[in-house]
Design a protein around this motif. Structure first.
Motif, mmCIF file in Angstrom:
data_model
loop_
_atom_site.group_PDB
_atom_site.id
_atom_site.type_symbol
_atom_site.label_atom_id
_atom_site.label_comp_id
_atom_site.label_asym_id
_atom_site.label_seq_id
_atom_site.Cartn_x
_atom_site.Cartn_y
_atom_site.Cartn_z
ATOM 1 N N ARG A 52 5.990 -7.458 3.113
ATOM 2 C CA ARG A 52 4.890 -8.293 2.346
ATOM 3 C C ARG A 52 4.502 -7.032 1.229
ATOM 4 N N VAL A 53 4.473 -7.450 -0.007
ATOM 5 C CA VAL A 53 3.889 -6.542 -1.136
ATOM 6 C C VAL A 53 2.710 -7.141 -1.778
ATOM 7 N N PRO A 54 2.166 -6.140 -2.487
ATOM 8 C CA PRO A 54 0.934 -6.614 -3.203
ATOM 9 C C PRO A 54 1.485 -7.477 -4.571
ATOM 10 N N GLU A 125 3.952 -4.290 5.890
ATOM 11 C CA GLU A 125 3.143 -4.424 4.767
ATOM 12 C C GLU A 125 3.210 -3.234 3.881
ATOM 13 N N LEU A 126 3.738 -3.411 2.660
ATOM 14 C CA LEU A 126 3.571 -2.438 1.534
ATOM 15 C C LEU A 126 2.005 -2.363 1.024
ATOM 16 N N THR A 127 1.348 -1.554 1.539
ATOM 17 C CA THR A 127 -0.061 -1.601 1.205
ATOM 18 C C THR A 127 -0.390 -0.987 0.252
ATOM 19 N N LYS A 128 0.375 0.255 -0.279
ATOM 20 C CA LYS A 128 -0.117 0.978 -1.663
ATOM 21 C C LYS A 128 1.378 1.556 -1.989
ATOM 22 N N LEU A 129 1.451 1.750 -3.409
ATOM 23 C CA LEU A 129 2.669 2.259 -4.177
ATOM 24 C C LEU A 129 2.215 2.835 -5.276
ATOM 25 N N ASP A 130 2.105 4.225 -5.454
ATOM 26 C CA ASP A 130 1.647 4.815 -6.585
ATOM 27 C C ASP A 130 2.782 5.742 -7.187
ATOM 28 N N GLU A 163 2.617 3.763 0.996
ATOM 29 C CA GLU A 163 1.859 3.604 2.215
ATOM 30 C C GLU A 163 2.531 2.113 2.778
ATOM 31 N N PHE A 164 2.741 2.178 4.222
ATOM 32 C CA PHE A 164 3.285 0.960 4.950
ATOM 33 C C PHE A 164 2.105 0.535 6.136
ATOM 34 N N LYS A 165 2.015 -0.674 6.580
ATOM 35 C CA LYS A 165 1.243 -0.960 7.662
ATOM 36 C C LYS A 165 2.013 -1.894 8.368
ATOM 37 N N ILE A 166 2.169 -1.523 9.778
ATOM 38 C CA ILE A 166 3.130 -2.589 10.652
ATOM 39 C C ILE A 166 2.223 -3.422 11.514
ATOM 40 N N VAL A 167 2.588 -4.815 11.691
ATOM 41 C CA VAL A 167 1.934 -5.570 12.554
ATOM 42 C C VAL A 167 2.789 -6.350 13.334
ATOM 43 N N LYS A 179 2.308 6.843 5.660
ATOM 44 C CA LYS A 179 2.133 7.089 4.258
ATOM 45 C C LYS A 179 3.232 8.415 3.959
ATOM 46 N N PHE A 180 4.059 8.099 2.980
ATOM 47 C CA PHE A 180 5.281 9.371 2.590
ATOM 48 C C PHE A 180 4.920 9.527 1.083
ATOM 49 N N ASN A 181 5.108 11.012 0.869
ATOM 50 C CA ASN A 181 4.779 11.336 -0.476
ATOM 51 C C ASN A 181 6.080 12.113 -1.073
ATOM 52 N N TYR A 182 6.101 11.860 -2.438
ATOM 53 C CA TYR A 182 7.054 12.480 -3.178
ATOM 54 C C TYR A 182 6.423 13.589 -3.985
ATOM 55 N N THR A 183 6.644 14.717 -3.628
ATOM 56 C CA THR A 183 6.024 15.912 -4.224
ATOM 57 C C THR A 183 7.209 16.385 -5.476
#
Length: 238
Positions: A52-54, A125-130, A163-167, A179-183
């Motif tokens: 599920r995506v925003p 659920e993809l809750t956030k993608l920045d 960021e992902f949320k699992i249900v 939450k995974f980060n690309y630095t």
């Protein structure tokens, strides 16, 4: 007079093009997996999942079109996530069809009925993608790898996070958050260029012009998303 100005400018350009490298420390990921999810995946090696995506609310103005600004389309990233889930042994359900099932029940559906109608075990659920997280520093490393401080200004690079949320659908249980980060520039980015490279870029600019890109570039972002999804599956199955 023109020749004199050029001769005076050359030493300045050369002095400004000494090798400088910036580095950022990798930002830590945030991982939470419930025992329920771990046990479910032990007993279900090929779970049926839906991504599920925003909803996209971004619209392009005429001025942005005229300025030739590249507008970000994230559909290719959603596809990359689903492809990686498939490669990891998950059965991926059609997300549009899943949304229709929810919509037909006016968002007031029992989760057990939802499981039956969609034949799905997990909602990812993809809750956030920045893609526009700014990393900034006034430090740099010289050509001898010595840490120094910039006299004027700072250097900025774009990073990203997802960021992902699992249900668990059967029990309507919030089963994990990731939450995974690309630095950017973890291994170093050269921020100064030689006179030759500057001249080459100027010729290219005069010939074609330059298309601005705001955020992490597409190919880098796609690699990050694939890797983040692989990490997601690995963490879920631990």
């Amino acid at each position: 007079m023109k020749k004199l100005i050029i001769l005076l400018a050359i030493p300045f350009i050369i002095s400004c093009s000494s090798t400088k490298t910036i580095k950022f420390s990798q930002k830590a990921d945030d991982i939470v997996t419930t025992q329920s999810l771990k046990e479910f995946l032990i007993n279900n090696k090929t779970p049926k999942v839906v991504l599920r995506v925003p909803r996209s609310t971004y619209s392009v103005t005429d001025s942005e079109k005229n300025e030739n600004i590249q507008v970000e389309n994230k559909d290719y990233l959603y596809g990359a996530i689903e492809n990686q889930l498939l490669a990891s042994g998950f059965i991926v359900r059609d997300r549009q069809l899943f949304n229709q099932i929810i919509g037909n029940d006016e968002n007031n559906i029992d989760y057990k009925k939802l499981k039956e109608k969609s034949d799905t075990d997990l909602i990812i659920e993809l809750t956030k993608l920045d893609t526009k997280i700014i990393y900034e520093t006034n430090n740099y490393y010289d050509k001898k790898n010595k840490l120094k401080v910039e006299n004027y200004g700072t250097h900025k690079e774009y990073g990203a996070s997802v960021e992902f949320k699992i249900v668990l659908i059967n029990s309507n249980e919030f089963a994990g958050v990731y939450k995974f980060n690309y630095t950017p520039c973890v291994d170093g980015c050269i921020i100064s260029k030689s006179l030759k490279d500057i001249q080459k870029e100027m010729r290219l600019y005069k010939k074609k012009g330059v298309t601005p890109y705001e955020g992490v570039e597409k190919n880098i972002m796609e690699d990050f998303i694939k890797n983040a999804t692989f990490q997601l599956v690995t963490e879920m199955r631990k």
